[in-house]
Design an enzyme around this catalytic site. Sequence first.
Site, mmCIF file in Angstrom:
data_model
loop_
_atom_site.group_PDB
_atom_site.id
_atom_site.type_symbol
_atom_site.label_atom_id
_atom_site.label_comp_id
_atom_site.label_asym_id
_atom_site.label_seq_id
_atom_site.Cartn_x
_atom_site.Cartn_y
_atom_site.Cartn_z
ATOM 1 N N ASP A 52 0.786 -1.290 -0.294
ATOM 2 C CA ASP A 52 0.065 0.102 -0.105
ATOM 3 C C ASP A 52 0.895 0.902 -0.093
ATOM 4 O O ASP A 52 0.479 2.394 -0.787
ATOM 5 C CB ASP A 52 -0.902 0.149 0.965
ATOM 6 N N LYS A 168 -8.297 4.645 11.417
ATOM 7 C CA LYS A 168 -8.490 3.531 11.932
ATOM 8 C C LYS A 168 -8.268 4.164 13.583
ATOM 9 O O LYS A 168 -8.355 2.999 14.759
ATOM 10 C CB LYS A 168 -9.084 2.963 11.294
#
Length: 267
Positions: A52, A168
């Site tokens: 990522d 998150k």
Amino acid sequence: MTDQRRNLYFYYHQKTELQDKLEALFQLARDNDFQIVENSKDANIVIAVGGDGAFLQAVRKTGFRQDCLYVGIRSENEAGLYCDFNIDDHDEMIEAMKNAEVEVRRFPVIDTTINDESTFSCLNECSVRSTLIKSIVIDVYIDDLHFETFRGDGLIIATPTGSTAYNKSINGAVVDPKLPCFQISELASLNNNRYRTLGSSFILSGERTLNLKVRQDGNDYPIIGMDNEAFSIRNIHDVTVNLSEKVIKTVKLKNNTYWDRVKRTFL
């Protein structure tokens, strides 16, 4: 895959252990009539190899292009929210692309303007954090309406796909990337009899404008994080965030939805 999408540009970090696998992938691409180009501007497909982080860097380094597809390939056996393919499964990747076993997904992007001068795009998130051992004070405006005065370590403004990353970790919500919106989360806010903020993340429609006015009290040199890069910008007093008209078009396998990947990563 149509003939118009045959030019591939590979973005990756030079690693000896990765090179052999890449050479095999390059040869497989050539054997299937794909052309590998040296300049990303000549590519129809930008392929990020590494995970990522590499995907975010590839999008940023190639200028958030709107006229190409981005593909993420994991170089190790790890979960990835932007990477549908594993480098050891490149046969499957070529086969899927040749036989239309892929779909195009579109990820929202936010634009962040600093001091009404420079604008930066973000696929994951923008963060504004204190560089001093003291709280940063930020007046938060939504569509020119003063919403709150924040005191704490900083704020994170996350895209839907960025909601599973930094956001998150501080108990922000995980947001469906099909929603055109962005989320604001607090870093260590002060909430007591003297100071008060909302104390939770909140989500704004893509039609809203978020404006952050940094109080000039000696903490006006905050760190501005854009995805996985930090920018040092002096005398920051105004940060404006909007949902961008840009979207990042990525290739995904038909049987691999965003929520499939969230489940594999976190559950």
